[in-house]
Design a protein around this motif. Sequence first.
Motif, PDB file in Angstrom:
ATOM      1  N   ILE A  68      31.700  90.919 -94.563  1.00  0.00           N
ATOM      2  CA  ILE A  68      32.018  90.578 -93.176  1.00  0.00           C
ATOM      3  C   ILE A  68      33.319  91.261 -92.746  1.00  0.00           C
ATOM      4  N   VAL A  69      33.503  91.275 -91.448  1.00  0.00           N
ATOM      5  CA  VAL A  69      34.756  91.705 -90.856  1.00  0.00           C
ATOM      6  C   VAL A  69      35.289  90.510 -90.075  1.00  0.00           C
ATOM      7  N   LEU A  70      36.597  90.289 -90.135  1.00  0.00           N
ATOM      8  CA  LEU A  70      37.162  89.060 -89.565  1.00  0.00           C
ATOM      9  C   LEU A  70      38.494  89.320 -88.884  1.00  0.00           C
ATOM     10  N   ASP A  71      38.652  88.724 -87.722  1.00  0.00           N
ATOM     11  CA  ASP A  71      39.899  88.795 -86.956  1.00  0.00           C
ATOM     12  C   ASP A  71      40.719  87.540 -87.241  1.00  0.00           C
ATOM     13  N   PRO A  72      41.906  87.671 -87.876  1.00  0.00           N
ATOM     14  CA  PRO A  72      42.712  86.490 -88.183  1.00  0.00           C
ATOM     15  C   PRO A  72      43.476  85.939 -86.987  1.00  0.00           C
ATOM     16  N   GLY A  73      43.348  86.608 -85.834  1.00  0.00           N
ATOM     17  CA  GLY A  73      44.117  86.208 -84.663  1.00  0.00           C
ATOM     18  C   GLY A  73      45.467  86.896 -84.627  1.00  0.00           C
ATOM     19  N   TRP A  74      46.246  86.536 -83.630  1.00  0.00           N
ATOM     20  CA  TRP A  74      47.587  87.119 -83.475  1.00  0.00           C
ATOM     21  C   TRP A  74      48.549  86.265 -84.302  1.00  0.00           C
ATOM     22  N   VAL A  75      48.931  86.773 -85.448  1.00  0.00           N
ATOM     23  CA  VAL A  75      49.631  85.981 -86.455  1.00  0.00           C
ATOM     24  C   VAL A  75      51.103  86.395 -86.551  1.00  0.00           C
ATOM     25  N   LYS A  76      51.954  85.409 -86.796  1.00  0.00           N
ATOM     26  CA  LYS A  76      53.395  85.648 -86.900  1.00  0.00           C
ATOM     27  C   LYS A  76      53.753  86.288 -88.245  1.00  0.00           C
ATOM     28  N   THR A  77      53.481  87.580 -88.320  1.00  0.00           N
ATOM     29  CA  THR A  77      53.863  88.377 -89.483  1.00  0.00           C
ATOM     30  C   THR A  77      54.762  89.496 -88.992  1.00  0.00           C
ATOM     31  N   ARG A  78      55.187  90.359 -89.899  1.00  0.00           N
ATOM     32  CA  ARG A  78      56.007  91.489 -89.475  1.00  0.00           C
ATOM     33  C   ARG A  78      55.228  92.389 -88.526  1.00  0.00           C
ATOM     34  N   MET A  79      53.924  92.541 -88.783  1.00  0.00           N
ATOM     35  CA  MET A  79      53.097  93.336 -87.887  1.00  0.00           C
ATOM     36  C   MET A  79      52.879  92.622 -86.565  1.00  0.00           C
ATOM     37  N   GLY A  80      52.586  91.319 -86.624  1.00  0.00           N
ATOM     38  CA  GLY A  80      52.278  90.573 -85.416  1.00  0.00           C
ATOM     39  C   GLY A  80      53.473  90.287 -84.541  1.00  0.00           C
ATOM     40  N   GLY A  81      54.663  90.174 -85.164  1.00  0.00           N
ATOM     41  CA  GLY A  81      55.874  89.908 -84.400  1.00  0.00           C
ATOM     42  C   GLY A  81      56.113  88.430 -84.152  1.00  0.00           C
ATOM     43  N   ALA A  82      57.352  88.125 -83.727  1.00  0.00           N
ATOM     44  CA  ALA A  82      57.749  86.733 -83.527  1.00  0.00           C
ATOM     45  C   ALA A  82      57.030  86.079 -82.359  1.00  0.00           C
ATOM     46  N   GLY A  83      56.507  86.888 -81.436  1.00  0.00           N
ATOM     47  CA  GLY A  83      55.836  86.339 -80.260  1.00  0.00           C
ATOM     48  C   GLY A  83      54.385  85.987 -80.486  1.00  0.00           C
ATOM     49  N   ALA A  84      53.903  86.151 -81.705  1.00  0.00           N
ATOM     50  CA  ALA A  84      52.498  85.872 -82.011  1.00  0.00           C
ATOM     51  C   ALA A  84      52.172  84.395 -81.855  1.00  0.00           C
ATOM     52  N   GLN A  85      50.904  84.093 -81.809  1.00  0.00           N
ATOM     53  CA  GLN A  85      50.454  82.736 -81.482  1.00  0.00           C
ATOM     54  C   GLN A  85      50.307  81.818 -82.690  1.00  0.00           C
ATOM     55  N   SER A  86      49.947  82.356 -83.862  1.00  0.00           N
ATOM     56  CA  SER A  86      49.579  81.510 -85.000  1.00  0.00           C
ATOM     57  C   SER A  86      50.538  81.665 -86.165  1.00  0.00           C
ATOM     58  N   GLU A  87      50.789  80.574 -86.866  1.00  0.00           N
ATOM     59  CA  GLU A  87      51.537  80.636 -88.114  1.00  0.00           C
ATOM     60  C   GLU A  87      50.632  81.238 -89.182  1.00  0.00           C
ATOM     61  N   VAL A  88      51.215  82.012 -90.055  1.00  0.00           N
ATOM     62  CA  VAL A  88      50.406  82.697 -91.059  1.00  0.00           C
ATOM     63  C   VAL A  88      49.692  81.714 -91.984  1.00  0.00           C
ATOM     64  N   SER A  89      50.323  80.594 -92.289  1.00  0.00           N
ATOM     65  CA  SER A  89      49.684  79.610 -93.169  1.00  0.00           C
ATOM     66  C   SER A  89      48.432  79.023 -92.520  1.00  0.00           C
ATOM     67  N   ASP A  90      48.485  78.769 -91.217  1.00  0.00           N
ATOM     68  CA  ASP A  90      47.320  78.229 -90.514  1.00  0.00           C
ATOM     69  C   ASP A  90      46.200  79.256 -90.439  1.00  0.00           C
ATOM     70  N   ALA A  91      46.552  80.496 -90.114  1.00  0.00           N
ATOM     71  CA  ALA A  91      45.544  81.547 -89.982  1.00  0.00           C
ATOM     72  C   ALA A  91      44.827  81.787 -91.302  1.00  0.00           C
ATOM     73  N   VAL A  92      45.582  81.863 -92.386  1.00  0.00           N
ATOM     74  CA  VAL A  92      44.980  82.113 -93.693  1.00  0.00           C
ATOM     75  C   VAL A  92      44.123  80.934 -94.132  1.00  0.00           C
ATOM     76  N   GLY A  93      44.580  79.723 -93.859  1.00  0.00           N
ATOM     77  CA  GLY A  93      43.765  78.548 -94.164  1.00  0.00           C
ATOM     78  C   GLY A  93      42.427  78.605 -93.459  1.00  0.00           C
ATOM     79  N   ASP A  94      42.449  79.024 -92.189  1.00  0.00           N
ATOM     80  CA  ASP A  94      41.202  79.163 -91.428  1.00  0.00           C
ATOM     81  C   ASP A  94      40.302  80.242 -92.029  1.00  0.00           C
ATOM     82  N   VAL A  95      40.906  81.377 -92.390  1.00  0.00           N
ATOM     83  CA  VAL A  95      40.125  82.488 -92.943  1.00  0.00           C
ATOM     84  C   VAL A  95      39.433  82.072 -94.235  1.00  0.00           C
ATOM     85  N   LEU A  96      40.149  81.365 -95.091  1.00  0.00           N
ATOM     86  CA  LEU A  96      39.562  80.942 -96.362  1.00  0.00           C
ATOM     87  C   LEU A  96      38.396  79.979 -96.140  1.00  0.00           C
TER      88      LEU A  96
END
Length: 240
Positions: A188-216
């Motif tokens: 599959i291919v999956l979009d984790p959303g706009w996540v607060k990482t170095r790539m996503g930036g501080a203005g992103a919508q989701s915390e990385v822990s929440d996004a990864v929990g959803d992906v798993l």
Amino acid sequence: MPVYCITGTNRGIGLEFVRQLAQSPDNTIIAAIRSLSSDLTELKAAASASTHILECDTGNVTSIHAFVKSAAQILGENQKIDFLFNSAAVNLKSSQSSLNLGVDELHTQLSINVLGPAKTVELFLDAGLLSQNVRVLNMTSGLASLQLTAGGSGRKCAGYSISKVALNMLTVHQSDDLRKRLPGAVVIVLDPGWVKTRMGGAGAQSEVSDAVGDVLKVVHGLKDEDNGAFFHHTGEKIPW
């Protein structure tokens, strides 16, 4: 005892995959990073006793070959990869549009974001290291949806989005090609959303822990009929 293989684990989503999966001692984790000379402080802190940190520059085919060989030595004859997460990616010069694409930047993004996942799956398969029911996750972006981009109010990150559209098509091909060798495989291919990482930036919508929990949750709930699908981290399907 499931085996997880994850690329791009030195930071962001890849690192969070290791952090959450390492909470279970039953999980064997192969954590790939671009260079072992990088700062491994966070990754080592997140790792479990059954986490193996290996070097893999996914933009370099020679490095991928060496990575697969090292993984084979760790797994031996009795273990195979149950979950392969192609998480490593780059977004270079996000300000570039289709009218001023940088040649070097686009080549690098295609190399890492597309050829990397392609060769990683290919070489693990050829080495006989993928389980019969392997789940392959290619991490993409909502920016790779042609329908959503065409219907939106603006265009963003031209080179990155172009590379992720190519990754989406790679996934469609892999989902059929891999099934011919491993009938139980799901790609599959999956979009984790706009996540607060170095790539996503501080203005992103989701915390990385929440996004990864959803992906798993999505990955662990995959069914045969999901093969070749484009998912959002919420579990909803995204239009191509």
